[in-house]
Design a protein around this motif. Structure first.
Motif, PDB file in Angstrom:
ATOM      1  N   TYR A  51       0.797  -1.232   0.000  1.00  0.00           N
ATOM      2  CA  TYR A  51       0.000   0.000   0.000  1.00  0.00           C
ATOM      3  C   TYR A  51       0.834   1.289   0.000  1.00  0.00           C
ATOM      4  O   TYR A  51       0.495   2.231  -0.733  1.00  0.00           O
ATOM      5  CB  TYR A  51      -0.967   0.003   1.180  1.00  0.00           C
ATOM      6  N   PRO A  52       1.908   1.401   0.797  1.00  0.00           N
ATOM      7  CA  PRO A  52       2.663   2.660   0.754  1.00  0.00           C
ATOM      8  C   PRO A  52       3.172   3.008  -0.639  1.00  0.00           C
ATOM      9  O   PRO A  52       3.189   4.188  -1.025  1.00  0.00           O
ATOM     10  CB  PRO A  52       3.823   2.410   1.727  1.00  0.00           C
ATOM     11  N   ALA A  53       3.577   2.005  -1.417  1.00  0.00           N
ATOM     12  CA  ALA A  53       4.034   2.250  -2.777  1.00  0.00           C
ATOM     13  C   ALA A  53       2.892   2.728  -3.666  1.00  0.00           C
ATOM     14  O   ALA A  53       3.046   3.654  -4.474  1.00  0.00           O
ATOM     15  CB  ALA A  53       4.652   0.974  -3.354  1.00  0.00           C
ATOM     16  N   LYS A  54       1.745   2.086  -3.510  1.00  0.00           N
ATOM     17  CA  LYS A  54       0.562   2.506  -4.263  1.00  0.00           C
ATOM     18  C   LYS A  54       0.175   3.937  -3.901  1.00  0.00           C
ATOM     19  O   LYS A  54      -0.132   4.768  -4.760  1.00  0.00           O
ATOM     20  CB  LYS A  54      -0.571   1.528  -3.979  1.00  0.00           C
ATOM     21  N   TYR A  55       0.196   4.222  -2.592  1.00  0.00           N
ATOM     22  CA  TYR A  55      -0.147   5.562  -2.107  1.00  0.00           C
ATOM     23  C   TYR A  55       0.821   6.609  -2.674  1.00  0.00           C
ATOM     24  O   TYR A  55       0.403   7.696  -3.094  1.00  0.00           O
ATOM     25  CB  TYR A  55      -0.107   5.563  -0.584  1.00  0.00           C
ATOM     26  N   PHE A  56       2.101   6.262  -2.689  1.00  0.00           N
ATOM     27  CA  PHE A  56       3.115   7.174  -3.228  1.00  0.00           C
ATOM     28  C   PHE A  56       2.850   7.494  -4.697  1.00  0.00           C
ATOM     29  O   PHE A  56       2.859   8.659  -5.108  1.00  0.00           O
ATOM     30  CB  PHE A  56       4.510   6.557  -3.065  1.00  0.00           C
ATOM     31  N   LEU A  57       2.616   6.455  -5.496  1.00  0.00           N
ATOM     32  CA  LEU A  57       2.406   6.681  -6.927  1.00  0.00           C
ATOM     33  C   LEU A  57       1.112   7.444  -7.181  1.00  0.00           C
ATOM     34  O   LEU A  57       1.072   8.338  -8.035  1.00  0.00           O
ATOM     35  CB  LEU A  57       2.387   5.354  -7.681  1.00  0.00           C
ATOM     36  N   GLU A  58       0.067   7.109  -6.470  1.00  0.00           N
ATOM     37  CA  GLU A  58      -1.202   7.830  -6.648  1.00  0.00           C
ATOM     38  C   GLU A  58      -1.038   9.322  -6.374  1.00  0.00           C
ATOM     39  O   GLU A  58      -1.641  10.158  -7.045  1.00  0.00           O
ATOM     40  CB  GLU A  58      -2.273   7.260  -5.727  1.00  0.00           C
ATOM     41  N   ARG A 112      -1.610   4.978 -14.233  1.00  0.00           N
ATOM     42  CA  ARG A 112      -2.775   4.439 -13.547  1.00  0.00           C
ATOM     43  C   ARG A 112      -2.284   3.428 -12.520  1.00  0.00           C
ATOM     44  O   ARG A 112      -1.486   2.538 -12.854  1.00  0.00           O
ATOM     45  CB  ARG A 112      -3.696   3.770 -14.560  1.00  0.00           C
ATOM     46  N   VAL A 113      -2.751   3.541 -11.280  1.00  0.00           N
ATOM     47  CA  VAL A 113      -2.207   2.731 -10.186  1.00  0.00           C
ATOM     48  C   VAL A 113      -3.342   2.006  -9.474  1.00  0.00           C
ATOM     49  O   VAL A 113      -4.370   2.603  -9.137  1.00  0.00           O
ATOM     50  CB  VAL A 113      -1.446   3.611  -9.167  1.00  0.00           C
ATOM     51  N   SER A 114      -3.158   0.690  -9.217  1.00  0.00           N
ATOM     52  CA  SER A 114      -4.184  -0.105  -8.540  1.00  0.00           C
ATOM     53  C   SER A 114      -3.539  -1.076  -7.561  1.00  0.00           C
ATOM     54  O   SER A 114      -2.426  -1.541  -7.777  1.00  0.00           O
ATOM     55  CB  SER A 114      -5.014  -0.905  -9.551  1.00  0.00           C
ATOM     56  N   LEU A 115      -4.285  -1.389  -6.499  1.00  0.00           N
ATOM     57  CA  LEU A 115      -3.885  -2.399  -5.517  1.00  0.00           C
ATOM     58  C   LEU A 115      -4.981  -3.450  -5.445  1.00  0.00           C
ATOM     59  O   LEU A 115      -6.144  -3.123  -5.205  1.00  0.00           O
ATOM     60  CB  LEU A 115      -3.677  -1.752  -4.146  1.00  0.00           C
ATOM     61  N   TYR A 116      -4.603  -4.716  -5.661  1.00  0.00           N
ATOM     62  CA  TYR A 116      -5.577  -5.806  -5.699  1.00  0.00           C
ATOM     63  C   TYR A 116      -5.198  -6.906  -4.718  1.00  0.00           C
ATOM     64  O   TYR A 116      -4.019  -7.263  -4.600  1.00  0.00           O
ATOM     65  CB  TYR A 116      -5.625  -6.438  -7.094  1.00  0.00           C
ATOM     66  N   THR A 117      -6.207  -7.464  -4.033  1.00  0.00           N
ATOM     67  CA  THR A 117      -5.982  -8.750  -3.398  1.00  0.00           C
ATOM     68  C   THR A 117      -5.932  -9.787  -4.517  1.00  0.00           C
ATOM     69  O   THR A 117      -6.615  -9.661  -5.536  1.00  0.00           O
ATOM     70  CB  THR A 117      -7.076  -9.062  -2.365  1.00  0.00           C
ATOM     71  N   SER A 118      -5.104 -10.799  -4.356  1.00  0.00           N
ATOM     72  CA  SER A 118      -4.706 -11.632  -5.492  1.00  0.00           C
ATOM     73  C   SER A 118      -5.867 -12.291  -6.213  1.00  0.00           C
ATOM     74  O   SER A 118      -5.924 -12.294  -7.449  1.00  0.00           O
ATOM     75  CB  SER A 118      -3.712 -12.700  -5.019  1.00  0.00           C
ATOM     76  N   ASN A 119      -6.803 -12.861  -5.475  1.00  0.00           N
ATOM     77  CA  ASN A 119      -7.897 -13.544  -6.169  1.00  0.00           C
ATOM     78  C   ASN A 119      -8.865 -12.578  -6.846  1.00  0.00           C
ATOM     79  O   ASN A 119      -9.516 -12.948  -7.820  1.00  0.00           O
ATOM     80  CB  ASN A 119      -8.642 -14.488  -5.225  1.00  0.00           C
ATOM     81  N   GLU A 120      -8.971 -11.357  -6.367  1.00  0.00           N
ATOM     82  CA  GLU A 120      -9.732 -10.351  -7.106  1.00  0.00           C
ATOM     83  C   GLU A 120      -9.068 -10.105  -8.457  1.00  0.00           C
ATOM     84  O   GLU A 120      -9.735 -10.001  -9.491  1.00  0.00           O
ATOM     85  CB  GLU A 120      -9.811  -9.054  -6.301  1.00  0.00           C
ATOM     86  N   PHE A 121      -7.755 -10.034  -8.439  1.00  0.00           N
ATOM     87  CA  PHE A 121      -6.999  -9.865  -9.678  1.00  0.00           C
ATOM     88  C   PHE A 121      -7.201 -11.070 -10.595  1.00  0.00           C
ATOM     89  O   PHE A 121      -7.327 -10.927 -11.817  1.00  0.00           O
ATOM     90  CB  PHE A 121      -5.511  -9.691  -9.345  1.00  0.00           C
TER      91      PHE A 121
END
Length: 322
Positions: free
Chosen positions: A33-40, A47-56
């Motif tokens: 999450y911190p990396a995602k937050y940084f890029l956002e 375009r930046v997204s964070l997924y739980t694996s099975n959602e992906f």
């Protein structure tokens, strides 16, 4: 291969990257999450997204293709959902980076690049996963768009591990006090903001619910006044993680309300451990999660001791088919 070289290699193959996906489960997802937050917060075009694996895996975004970087993460490299996500991302043509503690693990099989991190050596080593993924995000931004505070981030990376070790060396007494005070509570609420938001989440679902079998709820403290604050009352247990940086005002507002109604409140504050004195104000936000996570690990260990419930104890995980 160093983080900078990995991203340079991707850029050589694909000069235009449109999207970055972070994919993992449980604590590993939270540590992305911190990396995602940084890029956002800093990218103009990515375009930046964070997924739980099975959602992906089950609802794969249509934008996963050769213009994507997919970063998958699993501590032991064997989480089935994350292994599948790595293979799926590779199949769709993405540039895949696997982040794990175990060289040659299943997670790495279909990855284009592998980032290995420590874990056992000390508390700082336990934060390498989160820190190295943030390092990848910084390189992605700098190499594809440019980043004006790149040098300040690198300076922060050079200091954060020592800051973590200094913090955990001093935290023993307050961690023991927390453990004694909260050991019999049936539920503990955890909240924070900014880059630390999913540190609160992972402490709630992993350290408390998974490892201690304590009911827990977690929420962003920017959302606190839009529902959760209705449960506040005298002696209701809360753990508030306070950031040094731009979102501190949200943390402070939540703390004022908890104190107003005499909730049972413990605060873990990055300022108490000198984060902002060592790391530039322009980038300090992104280093709160590592420092606070290191401190929280000691809190969890002390809670396990007083409850006579080891952090390794499970009822279902690794024991049943699920």
């Amino acid at each position: 291969m160093e983080l900078k070289q990995i991203i340079a290699s991707i850029k050589d193959k694909q000069p235009t990257v449109k999207s970055v996906f972070f994919v993992g489960c449980g604590a590993s997802k939270a540590e992305l999450y911190p990396a995602k937050y940084f890029l956002e917060g800093n990218a103009n075009d990515l375009r930046v997204s964070l997924y739980t694996s099975n959602e992906f895996n089950f609802a794969t975004p249509i934008s996963v293709n050769e213009t994507s970087i997919v970063i998958t993460c699993s501590l032991g490299g064997a989480t089935p959902e994350s292994v599948t996500a790595t293979a799926k991302a590779k199949e769709l043509g993405a540039h895949v980076i696997a982040v794990t503690h175990v060289e040659g693990s299943a997670l790495t099989k279909d990855a284009d690049y592998v980032v290995l991190h420590g874990f056992e050596a000390n508390y700082a080593a336990k934060m390498e996963k989160m820190t190295k993924v943030l390092g990848l995000a910084v390189e992605i931004l700098n190499q594809f768009e440019g980043y004006e505070h790149y040098d300040k981030m690198q300076d922060g990376f050079s200091k954060i591990y020592d800051l973590i070790e200094k913090a955990v060396a001093s935290v023993g007494p307050v961690a023991k006090a927390f453990a004694e005070s909260y050991k019999d509570d049936e539920v503990i609420y955890v909240m924070s903001s900014g880059a630390t938001h999913e540190v609160a989440y992972s402490f709630s679902i992993c350290l408390l619910m998974e490892m201690q079998w304590i009911n827990s709820g977690t929420f962003h403290d920017g959302e606190f006044f839009h529902g959760p604050f209705e449960v506040v009352d005298k002696d209701v247990p809360f753990l508030l993680l306070m950031n040094d940086g731009r979102t501190r005002e949200m943390d402070s507002r939540a703390l004022d309300f908890l104190n107003r109604f005499d909730a049972k409140t413990t605060v873990v504050d990055a300022k108490d451990y000198g984060l902002g004195s060592a790391i530039a104000s322009e980038v300090v936000d992104y280093f709160n999660p590592m420092l606070i996570s290191g401190v929280l690990r000691v809190y969890a260990e002390q809670l396990a001791i007083v409850r006579n419930h080891p952090l390794t104890k499970r009822r279902y995980m690794w024991k049943l088919e699920y």
